[in-house]
Design a protein around this motif. Structure first.
Motif, PDB file in Angstrom:
ATOM      1  N   CYS A  58      -6.898   3.215  11.183  1.00 47.92           N
ATOM      2  CA  CYS A  58      -7.284   1.804  11.131  1.00 47.92           C
ATOM      3  C   CYS A  58      -8.792   1.601  11.020  1.00 47.92           C
ATOM      4  N   GLY A  59      -9.557   2.690  10.875  1.00 50.77           N
ATOM      5  CA  GLY A  59     -10.971   2.517  10.580  1.00 50.77           C
ATOM      6  C   GLY A  59     -11.955   2.929  11.648  1.00 50.77           C
ATOM      7  N   ALA A  60     -11.503   3.516  12.746  1.00 49.22           N
ATOM      8  CA  ALA A  60     -12.465   3.975  13.752  1.00 49.22           C
ATOM      9  C   ALA A  60     -13.244   5.168  13.199  1.00 49.22           C
ATOM     10  N   ASP A  61     -14.520   5.221  13.534  1.00 50.29           N
ATOM     11  CA  ASP A  61     -15.346   6.367  13.136  1.00 50.29           C
ATOM     12  C   ASP A  61     -15.288   7.470  14.190  1.00 50.29           C
ATOM     13  N   GLY A  62     -14.864   7.118  15.391  1.00 51.08           N
ATOM     14  CA  GLY A  62     -14.744   8.087  16.468  1.00 51.08           C
ATOM     15  C   GLY A  62     -13.798   7.565  17.526  1.00 51.08           C
ATOM     16  N   VAL A  63     -13.223   8.483  18.285  1.00 51.15           N
ATOM     17  CA  VAL A  63     -12.313   8.105  19.367  1.00 51.15           C
ATOM     18  C   VAL A  63     -12.718   8.891  20.609  1.00 51.15           C
ATOM     19  N   LEU A  64     -12.823   8.169  21.707  1.00 49.71           N
ATOM     20  CA  LEU A  64     -13.194   8.762  22.992  1.00 49.71           C
ATOM     21  C   LEU A  64     -12.072   8.481  23.991  1.00 49.71           C
ATOM     22  N   GLY A 135     -11.915   7.435   6.268  1.00 42.96           N
ATOM     23  CA  GLY A 135     -10.638   6.793   6.534  1.00 42.96           C
ATOM     24  C   GLY A 135      -9.500   7.410   5.764  1.00 42.96           C
ATOM     25  N   THR A 136      -8.347   7.143   6.214  1.00 44.78           N
ATOM     26  CA  THR A 136      -7.151   7.686   5.597  1.00 44.78           C
ATOM     27  C   THR A 136      -6.955   7.159   4.190  1.00 44.78           C
ATOM     28  N   ARG A 137      -7.296   5.909   3.956  1.00 43.50           N
ATOM     29  CA  ARG A 137      -7.092   5.320   2.625  1.00 43.50           C
ATOM     30  C   ARG A 137      -7.921   6.034   1.568  1.00 43.50           C
ATOM     31  N   ALA A 138      -9.162   6.374   1.888  1.00 41.15           N
ATOM     32  CA  ALA A 138     -10.019   7.048   0.926  1.00 41.15           C
ATOM     33  C   ALA A 138      -9.626   8.510   0.744  1.00 41.15           C
ATOM     34  N   ARG A 139      -9.191   9.147   1.828  1.00 43.22           N
ATOM     35  CA  ARG A 139      -8.848  10.563   1.751  1.00 43.22           C
ATOM     36  C   ARG A 139      -7.504  10.792   1.070  1.00 43.22           C
ATOM     37  N   PHE A 140      -6.571   9.881   1.250  1.00 40.51           N
ATOM     38  CA  PHE A 140      -5.235  10.027   0.691  1.00 40.51           C
ATOM     39  C   PHE A 140      -4.840   8.738  -0.033  1.00 40.51           C
ATOM     40  N   PRO A 141      -5.423   8.499  -1.225  1.00 40.65           N
ATOM     41  CA  PRO A 141      -5.151   7.226  -1.907  1.00 40.65           C
ATOM     42  C   PRO A 141      -3.666   7.016  -2.210  1.00 40.65           C
ATOM     43  N   GLU A 142      -2.908   8.116  -2.328  1.00 39.07           N
ATOM     44  CA  GLU A 142      -1.481   7.952  -2.604  1.00 39.07           C
ATOM     45  C   GLU A 142      -0.747   7.289  -1.435  1.00 39.07           C
ATOM     46  N   LEU A 143      -1.401   7.244  -0.274  1.00 36.09           N
ATOM     47  CA  LEU A 143      -0.769   6.630   0.894  1.00 36.09           C
ATOM     48  C   LEU A 143      -1.080   5.148   1.039  1.00 36.09           C
ATOM     49  N   ALA A 144      -2.019   4.648   0.255  1.00 36.27           N
ATOM     50  CA  ALA A 144      -2.481   3.274   0.432  1.00 36.27           C
ATOM     51  C   ALA A 144      -1.343   2.261   0.529  1.00 36.27           C
ATOM     52  N   PRO A 145      -0.312   2.364  -0.313  1.00 39.81           N
ATOM     53  CA  PRO A 145       0.767   1.380  -0.184  1.00 39.81           C
ATOM     54  C   PRO A 145       1.519   1.470   1.130  1.00 39.81           C
ATOM     55  N   HIS A 146       1.433   2.610   1.790  1.00 39.00           N
ATOM     56  CA  HIS A 146       2.208   2.809   3.014  1.00 39.00           C
ATOM     57  C   HIS A 146       1.427   2.529   4.285  1.00 39.00           C
ATOM     58  N   LEU A 147       0.127   2.297   4.178  1.00 44.51           N
ATOM     59  CA  LEU A 147      -0.708   2.214   5.372  1.00 44.51           C
ATOM     60  C   LEU A 147      -0.757   0.849   6.016  1.00 44.51           C
TER      61      LEU A 147
END
Length: 183
Positions: A58-64, A135-147
């Motif tokens: 969902c766009g976080a740059d980091g998780v703590l 982000g996941t959308r940029a790394r895996f564009p084939e997933l964009a419709p599913h995200l």
């Protein structure tokens, strides 16, 4: 590196220790970067790996993740459960190509407001050096419709519209459209 980049860090803080530590930092007027968004959970043991993966999706740059020190958990074993999950989660994050510095587990008690300031400041500086998470959308564009409203789940496949399954070349990862969760 973009000098204006301000990372978004999502923090899962246990109610009894780490959240109280953050509160103490605020009451003590200690300053830490405003890049942290805290989600209060009753125990760090409540934070499932899928919650971390969804934060990145969902766009976080980091998780703590922050909880009570081992042995101080109000639920006796919650932080030990977190400690056992983290190696699996770190391997999963590596499979997604997420740099290890973007995820951190720490123990902060209610009287360690200064430690919270130090941890958050260090993490913000490390992530600034890495730059924004693509982000996941940029790394895996084939997933964009599913995200849209998707949940990332280790250990499965991706249901496509109409019930078909999509593979994404990420071993051990599953995205389930619509926010459903499965084991």
């Amino acid at each position: 590196m973009n000098q204006d980049f301000e990372p978004k860090i999502l923090g899962f803080f246990c109610n009894w220790c780490s959240y109280a530590g953050a509160d103490l930092a605020g009451v003590s007027r200690l300053k830490y970067p405003a890049n942290l968004r805290i989600v209060r959970v009753m125990c760090s043991g409540r934070v499932e790996p899928t919650m971390v993966l969804k934060a990145f999706a969902c766009g976080a740059d980091g998780v703590l993740i922050s909880g009570c020190h081992p042995g101080d958990c109000h639920y006796q074993q919650g932080n030990y459960k977190t400690l056992r999950r983290v190696p699996l989660l770190e391997r999963t994050l590596a499979q997604f190509g997420i740099h290890p510095a973007r995820f951190r587990l720490t123990w902060i008690s209610a009287n360690e407001g200064q430690k919270l300031v130090q941890v958050v400041t260090e993490m913000v500086e490390e992530i600034k050096k890495l730059g924004p998470f693509p982000g996941t959308r940029a790394r895996f564009p084939e997933l964009a419709p599913h995200l849209s409203g998707a949940t990332v789940i280790p250990g499965g496949a991706i249901p496509a519209p109409g019930g078909a399954t999509t593979t994404v070349g990420v071993p051990g990862a599953t995205l389930v459209a619509g926010g459903e969760t499965h084991d």
